[in-house]
Write a protein that holds these residues in place. Structure first.
Motif, PDB file in Angstrom:
ATOM      1  N   SER A  92      -4.076  -3.979   5.978  1.00  0.00           N
ATOM      2  CA  SER A  92      -3.446  -4.235   4.681  1.00  0.00           C
ATOM      3  C   SER A  92      -4.250  -3.578   3.574  1.00  0.00           C
ATOM      4  CB  SER A  92      -3.445  -5.734   4.353  1.00  0.00           C
ATOM      5  OG  SER A  92      -2.809  -6.469   5.334  1.00  0.00           O
ATOM      6  N   ARG A  93      -3.574  -3.250   2.504  1.00  0.00           N
ATOM      7  CA  ARG A  93      -4.276  -2.735   1.334  1.00  0.00           C
ATOM      8  C   ARG A  93      -3.506  -3.163   0.087  1.00  0.00           C
ATOM      9  NH1 ARG A  93      -8.828  -2.205   1.797  1.00  0.00           N
ATOM     10  NH2 ARG A  93      -8.687  -0.921   3.633  1.00  0.00           N
ATOM     11  N   ALA A  94      -4.181  -3.827  -0.832  1.00  0.00           N
ATOM     12  CA  ALA A  94      -3.593  -4.058  -2.150  1.00  0.00           C
ATOM     13  C   ALA A  94      -3.796  -2.758  -2.920  1.00  0.00           C
ATOM     14  CB  ALA A  94      -4.280  -5.226  -2.834  1.00  0.00           C
ATOM     15  N   LEU A  95      -2.722  -2.158  -3.383  1.00  0.00           N
ATOM     16  CA  LEU A  95      -2.798  -0.806  -3.947  1.00  0.00           C
ATOM     17  C   LEU A  95      -3.045  -0.811  -5.443  1.00  0.00           C
ATOM     18  CD1 LEU A  95       0.285   0.650  -2.050  1.00  0.00           C
ATOM     19  CD2 LEU A  95      -2.131   1.037  -1.493  1.00  0.00           C
ATOM     20  N   GLN A  96      -2.328  -1.671  -6.147  1.00  0.00           N
ATOM     21  CA  GLN A  96      -2.494  -1.733  -7.590  1.00  0.00           C
ATOM     22  C   GLN A  96      -2.058  -3.099  -8.082  1.00  0.00           C
ATOM     23  OE1 GLN A  96       0.654   0.849  -9.515  1.00  0.00           O
ATOM     24  NE2 GLN A  96       0.355   2.093  -7.702  1.00  0.00           N
ATOM     25  N   GLY A  97      -2.569  -3.490  -9.241  1.00  0.00           N
ATOM     26  CA  GLY A  97      -2.149  -4.777  -9.780  1.00  0.00           C
ATOM     27  C   GLY A  97      -3.121  -5.334 -10.789  1.00  0.00           C
ATOM     28  N   GLU A  98      -2.640  -6.278 -11.556  1.00  0.00           N
ATOM     29  CA  GLU A  98      -3.441  -7.031 -12.514  1.00  0.00           C
ATOM     30  C   GLU A  98      -3.023  -8.487 -12.398  1.00  0.00           C
ATOM     31  OE1 GLU A  98      -5.939  -6.182 -14.477  1.00  0.00           O
ATOM     32  OE2 GLU A  98      -5.838  -4.033 -14.007  1.00  0.00           O
ATOM     33  N   PRO A  99      -3.985  -9.417 -12.416  1.00  0.00           N
ATOM     34  CA  PRO A  99      -3.637 -10.832 -12.275  1.00  0.00           C
ATOM     35  C   PRO A  99      -2.579 -11.260 -13.289  1.00  0.00           C
ATOM     36  CG  PRO A  99      -6.031 -10.544 -12.288  1.00  0.00           C
ATOM     37  CD  PRO A  99      -5.431  -9.209 -12.603  1.00  0.00           C
ATOM     38  N   GLY A 100      -1.527 -11.880 -12.772  1.00  0.00           N
ATOM     39  CA  GLY A 100      -0.481 -12.409 -13.643  1.00  0.00           C
ATOM     40  C   GLY A 100       0.521 -11.390 -14.127  1.00  0.00           C
ATOM     41  N   ASP A 101       0.280 -10.110 -13.858  1.00  0.00           N
ATOM     42  CA  ASP A 101       1.169  -9.073 -14.392  1.00  0.00           C
ATOM     43  C   ASP A 101       2.006  -8.385 -13.300  1.00  0.00           C
ATOM     44  OD1 ASP A 101       0.126  -9.649 -16.830  1.00  0.00           O
ATOM     45  OD2 ASP A 101      -1.196  -7.906 -16.921  1.00  0.00           O
ATOM     46  N   TYR A 102       1.353  -7.754 -12.360  1.00  0.00           N
ATOM     47  CA  TYR A 102       2.089  -7.024 -11.316  1.00  0.00           C
ATOM     48  C   TYR A 102       1.165  -6.803 -10.127  1.00  0.00           C
ATOM     49  CZ  TYR A 102      -0.517  -2.878 -12.725  1.00  0.00           C
ATOM     50  OH  TYR A 102      -1.526  -2.001 -12.993  1.00  0.00           O
ATOM     51  N   ILE A 103       1.792  -6.400  -9.014  1.00  0.00           N
ATOM     52  CA  ILE A 103       1.007  -6.110  -7.820  1.00  0.00           C
ATOM     53  C   ILE A 103       1.822  -5.221  -6.883  1.00  0.00           C
ATOM     54  CG2 ILE A 103       1.784  -8.111  -6.462  1.00  0.00           C
ATOM     55  CD1 ILE A 103      -1.191  -8.317  -5.504  1.00  0.00           C
ATOM     56  N   ALA A 104       1.136  -4.423  -6.083  1.00  0.00           N
ATOM     57  CA  ALA A 104       1.768  -3.677  -4.986  1.00  0.00           C
ATOM     58  C   ALA A 104       0.829  -3.742  -3.795  1.00  0.00           C
ATOM     59  CB  ALA A 104       2.022  -2.225  -5.389  1.00  0.00           C
ATOM     60  N   VAL A 105       1.363  -4.190  -2.659  1.00  0.00           N
ATOM     61  CA  VAL A 105       0.568  -4.377  -1.439  1.00  0.00           C
ATOM     62  C   VAL A 105       1.269  -3.673  -0.288  1.00  0.00           C
ATOM     63  CG1 VAL A 105      -0.306  -6.104   0.211  1.00  0.00           C
ATOM     64  CG2 VAL A 105      -0.198  -6.669  -2.206  1.00  0.00           C
ATOM     65  N   VAL A 106       0.503  -3.051   0.590  1.00  0.00           N
ATOM     66  CA  VAL A 106       1.102  -2.465   1.794  1.00  0.00           C
ATOM     67  C   VAL A 106       0.420  -3.055   3.016  1.00  0.00           C
ATOM     68  CG1 VAL A 106      -0.424  -0.410   1.804  1.00  0.00           C
ATOM     69  CG2 VAL A 106       1.789  -0.320   2.945  1.00  0.00           C
ATOM     70  N   ARG A 107       1.226  -3.268   4.060  1.00  0.00           N
ATOM     71  CA  ARG A 107       0.669  -3.765   5.333  1.00  0.00           C
ATOM     72  C   ARG A 107       1.224  -2.924   6.475  1.00  0.00           C
ATOM     73  NH1 ARG A 107      -1.741  -8.171   3.343  1.00  0.00           N
ATOM     74  NH2 ARG A 107      -0.593  -9.398   1.813  1.00  0.00           N
ATOM     75  N   ARG A 108       0.361  -2.688   7.458  1.00  0.00           N
ATOM     76  CA  ARG A 108       0.798  -1.953   8.659  1.00  0.00           C
ATOM     77  C   ARG A 108       0.831  -2.913   9.838  1.00  0.00           C
ATOM     78  NH1 ARG A 108      -1.643   0.118  12.891  1.00  0.00           N
ATOM     79  NH2 ARG A 108      -3.771  -0.037  12.079  1.00  0.00           N
ATOM     80  N   ALA A 109       1.911  -2.856  10.603  1.00  0.00           N
ATOM     81  CA  ALA A 109       2.011  -3.608  11.857  1.00  0.00           C
ATOM     82  C   ALA A 109       2.436  -2.587  12.913  1.00  0.00           C
ATOM     83  CB  ALA A 109       3.044  -4.725  11.745  1.00  0.00           C
ATOM     84  N   GLY A 110       1.537  -2.280  13.835  1.00  0.00           N
ATOM     85  CA  GLY A 110       1.832  -1.214  14.800  1.00  0.00           C
ATOM     86  C   GLY A 110       1.956   0.097  14.060  1.00  0.00           C
ATOM     87  N   ASP A 111       3.107   0.781  14.216  1.00  0.00           N
ATOM     88  CA  ASP A 111       3.267   2.072  13.525  1.00  0.00           C
ATOM     89  C   ASP A 111       4.201   1.965  12.321  1.00  0.00           C
ATOM     90  OD1 ASP A 111       5.644   1.712  14.790  1.00  0.00           O
ATOM     91  OD2 ASP A 111       5.585   3.585  15.937  1.00  0.00           O
ATOM     92  N   ARG A 112       4.574   0.730  11.942  1.00  0.00           N
ATOM     93  CA  ARG A 112       5.454   0.571  10.785  1.00  0.00           C
ATOM     94  C   ARG A 112       4.678  -0.023   9.608  1.00  0.00           C
ATOM     95  NH1 ARG A 112       9.739  -3.501  10.803  1.00  0.00           N
ATOM     96  NH2 ARG A 112       8.966  -3.712   8.691  1.00  0.00           N
ATOM     97  N   TYR A 113       5.174   0.247   8.432  1.00  0.00           N
ATOM     98  CA  TYR A 113       4.530  -0.250   7.212  1.00  0.00           C
ATOM     99  C   TYR A 113       5.539  -1.063   6.397  1.00  0.00           C
ATOM    100  CZ  TYR A 113       0.746   3.102   8.045  1.00  0.00           C
ATOM    101  OH  TYR A 113      -0.303   3.794   8.595  1.00  0.00           O
ATOM    102  N   ASP A 114       5.031  -2.056   5.682  1.00  0.00           N
ATOM    103  CA  ASP A 114       5.854  -2.802   4.726  1.00  0.00           C
ATOM    104  C   ASP A 114       5.149  -2.792   3.384  1.00  0.00           C
ATOM    105  OD1 ASP A 114       8.002  -3.872   6.380  1.00  0.00           O
ATOM    106  OD2 ASP A 114       6.402  -4.977   7.378  1.00  0.00           O
ATOM    107  N   LEU A 115       5.914  -2.532   2.357  1.00  0.00           N
ATOM    108  CA  LEU A 115       5.362  -2.541   0.999  1.00  0.00           C
ATOM    109  C   LEU A 115       6.025  -3.668   0.214  1.00  0.00           C
ATOM    110  CD1 LEU A 115       3.786  -0.454  -1.152  1.00  0.00           C
ATOM    111  CD2 LEU A 115       6.117  -0.244  -1.963  1.00  0.00           C
TER     112      LEU A 115
END
Ligand code: NOJ
Ligand code: CA
Length: 667
Positions: free
Chosen positions: A569-592
């Protein structure tokens, strides 16, 4: 568990002549110095990049029957360094690096009390703990912890108030200097732009630590007490505290990506972990919170055999691994009163044998439910039998709950509570059962040692949206930067009927919670609900809504495709209370997953986390062009694109909205 350790440990014993022991992080940016004053009282201070970050702050404990705070003389100092890689059976990241420098300072005072203070400095923060040995006493009564955190300068902070009973409180964004008390993790951004969070790791046999501003204006440890005021009690003279932790990062998401809390816990204590498996689940649950069903066996009883089978069928038909049924056992009529639940006695209209048989036939895991109402003695009397019974039925997961006060004036978060919660984890482990704890003791990373301690609540979750003014638009954007730094949360995202249109006028509906003013709703768009499945990490991830609200809904495809077991997993960008973008890999697929507060927002997300040279089919679950959380929350669109790691995604989010994307490699 396989552990790849490439550690070099060097130990240098230095004798007492050095009165200000020091240690730095491997990258040299963090520097900690220990001092002992003329009275033998102990202080630490921390610099970051050469500037003071924590001014000299007091260390030590106070006991009613021993001198633990003063008179100390340093006897021995040991330095060490570790650089190792270890693996866990599940988690945001299955492979973690533990790279730190350590310093262990042994001291003694005139009463013969031995104290070893251990420090570990990582690039992403530090931890320290007390290890006391008091000779000649048959018990030790700790009455205070003196640890201070004298943060230099002001900044903005995010925290819930200190409470020894509950974490289900609203977050506050406030200047650090105005925080009178707080629970941890408490996150803040200094005036210099450094992000930091105060918390604790490996809370094992000690009360929880909250923070309270002392008479000198400094934030200090404040421990949950026993009813007689003692904070921690031990047979014999030994006390090993949890680690006090300070995470630091240049970017807010750096706190999320930090493995510091897990690194400060002990390795896995289980002989096997193949029975501990992440999964998605649905359950007979939301109907009770919405007030159309009940936990007890009246005419609106939710957990009937027929309803259980309906949920099992839905799970099986949609490839969802698990189902929970709340209100299956006797005792709910005593909830709020004597809290005398029976954990092996199903209600007459819930045939446990048949439910378990049917679930097995359909390949679905049953999640048992133990609401204790806080009646710990009642639960402990039945504990072994209850988990043996689960084992005999093939039930490998149990959700527990402590909605109600603990008897005898005990606090949920006191040492009594900590010991109880741990006893449940250990008992469940003996019977190969994994846990989802509601109204828990806060997470301090013990999942590393006890991977069957999978997820817990410990903050305001989805349920608050059913019967109160609900969670604010920032709430789910503060959680990843505070509560979730401690560990996974069973928030139970994914309510699709945002305005409760299907149930609001249901003749069965009754108000059951005092906070229900009849106007409750979910304060997000539908796309943000989907994004929260990715953002709010839980190895047991629930789709919270009534299953009829998912039947035939195109956007539910996201959850069908979702894998609760992720590798990286990697939290890519964000600020507390404002916004966030996170990506996670499971096997060879990713979810954002990305989300925003009340502001409409567009994020630019480079897809450089994808594997180079591979083409991915991206399914984008976005807010509709006319969506906004308040007036048009269920407007969404699903867009399909082909992308590679060279592409950049423009993530357009409505007010109170979000976006979720699956990336599946094209074969
Ligand atoms: C509170 C828990 O958080 C919730 O999930 C559960 O339904 C109720 N207690 C009843 O056990
Ligand atoms: Ca709760």
């Amino acid at each position: 568990m396989k552990q790849l350790i490439t550690s070099i440990l060097f130990v240098a014993a230095v004798l007492a002549s050095c009165s200000s022991p020091e240690v730095s992080s491997p990258d040299g940016r963090l520097h900690l110095k220990l001092t002992v004053d003329e009275a033998g009282s102990i202080f630490y201070q921390v610099d970051v990049d050469g500037s003071p970050f924590i001014a000299p702050s007091r260390l030590g404990l106070v006991a009613s029957n021993a001198e633990l705070a003063s008179g100390f003389v340093i006897e021995d100092i040991e330095h060490g360094a570790v650089d190792s890689v270890w693996h866990q059976p599940w988690g945001e990241n299955k492979e973690l690096t533990d790279r730190h420098n350590s310093m262990s300072v042994t001291m003694a005072n005139g009463e013969g009390v031995q104290l070893t203070l251990s420090f570990k400095l990582f690039d992403d923060g530090l931890g320290f703990r007390y290890d006391y040995d008091v000779p000649g006493v048959d018990s030790l009564f700790v009455t205070d912890e003196l640890t201070q955190f004298a943060i230099v300068g002001d900044g903005m902070s995010w925290s819930i108030p200190a409470s020894f009973e509950t974490y289900e409180l609203e977050y506050r964004e406030m200047p650090l200097s105005t925080v009178g008390d707080a629970n941890t993790p408490m996150t803040f951004k200094t005036e210099g732009g450094l992000y930091a969070s105060l918390h604790e790791a490996a809370l094992t046999d000690y009360p929880e630590m909250t923070l309270r501003r002392d008479s000198t204006g400094v934030l200090k440890a404040d421990l949950a007490p026993w009813p007689d005021g003692v904070k921690a009690r031990y047979a014999g003279g030994h006390c090993l505290s949890p680690w006090r932790t300070v995470q630091v990062a240049d970017e807010a998401v750096g706190l999320i990506n930090s493995p510091l809390i897990l690194n400060l816990n002990e390795p896995c204590a289980l002989a096997t972990t193949d029975w501990v498996r992440p999964m998605r689940y649905v359950g007979v649950w939301w109907g009770m919170h919405l007030g159309i069903e009940t936990w007890q066996d009246d005419e609106r009883h939710g957990a009937t055999t027929a309803n259980a089978k309906k949920y099992i069928d839905f799970a099986a038909d949609n490839g969802i691994e698990g189902v929970v049924f709340e209100g299956w056992n006797r005792g709910w009529e005593s909830w709020g009163g004597r809290q005398s639940f029976d954990f092996t006695a199903p209600y007459d209209d819930f045939d446990m044998g048949e439910v378990v048989r049917y679930a097995k036939e359909r390949g679905v895991q049953v999640i048992g439910h133990h609401e204790t109402g806080g009646n710990v003695p009642n639960y402990e009397r039945q504990l072994d039998r209850a988990y043996a019974w689960c084992d005999s039925l093939g039930i490998r997961y149990v959700k527990t709950g402590y909605a109600g006060g603990m008897p005898g004036g005990q606090f949920h978060h006191g040492q009594y509570g900590v010991r109880h919660y741990r006893r449940v984890v250990e008992t469940a482990a003996r019977y190969h059962v994994s846990l989802d704890v509601h109204e828990p003791i806060k997470d301090t990373g013990i999942r590393r040692t006890w991977p069957n301690m999978m997820t817990r609540e410990g903050a305001r979750g989805m349920e608050w949206n059913a019967w109160s003014k609900g969670n604010s638009l920032e709430h789910e954007l503060i959680l990843p930067f505070t509560r979730l730094l401690a560990g996974p949360m069973d928030y139970t995202p994914g309510t699709f009927d945002i305005l409760y249109e299907a149930t609001r006028n249901d003749p069965r509906r009754r108000k059951w919670n005092d906070l229900d003013e009849g106007n409750s709703r979910v304060n997000t768009t539908l796309a943000k609900q989907i994004a929260n499945w990715v953002i709010l990490y839980s190895p047991l991830q629930m789709a919270s809504d009534l299953v009829e609200n998912y039947e035939g809904h195109p956007a539910f495809q996201f959850f069908r495709d979702f894998d609760a077991d992720c590798d990286w997993s990697r939290a890519l960008q964000g600020e507390p209370g404002d916004y966030i973008a996170v990506v996670r890999r499971a096997g060879d697929r990713y979810d954002l997953g990305a989300s925003t507060n009340e502001e409409a927002r567009t994020l630019t997300v480079p897809l450089d986390f994808l594997v180079g040279g591979v083409t991915y089919d991206a399914a984008i679950y976005a807010d509709g062009d006319d969506a906004d959380w308040q007036h048009n929350p269920t407007s969404y669109k699903i867009v399909h694109r082909t992308v590679t790691s060279a592409d950049t995604l423009t993530v357009v989010m409505a007010e109170g909205g979000g976006q979720a994307v699956t990336f599946i490699p094209r074969k």
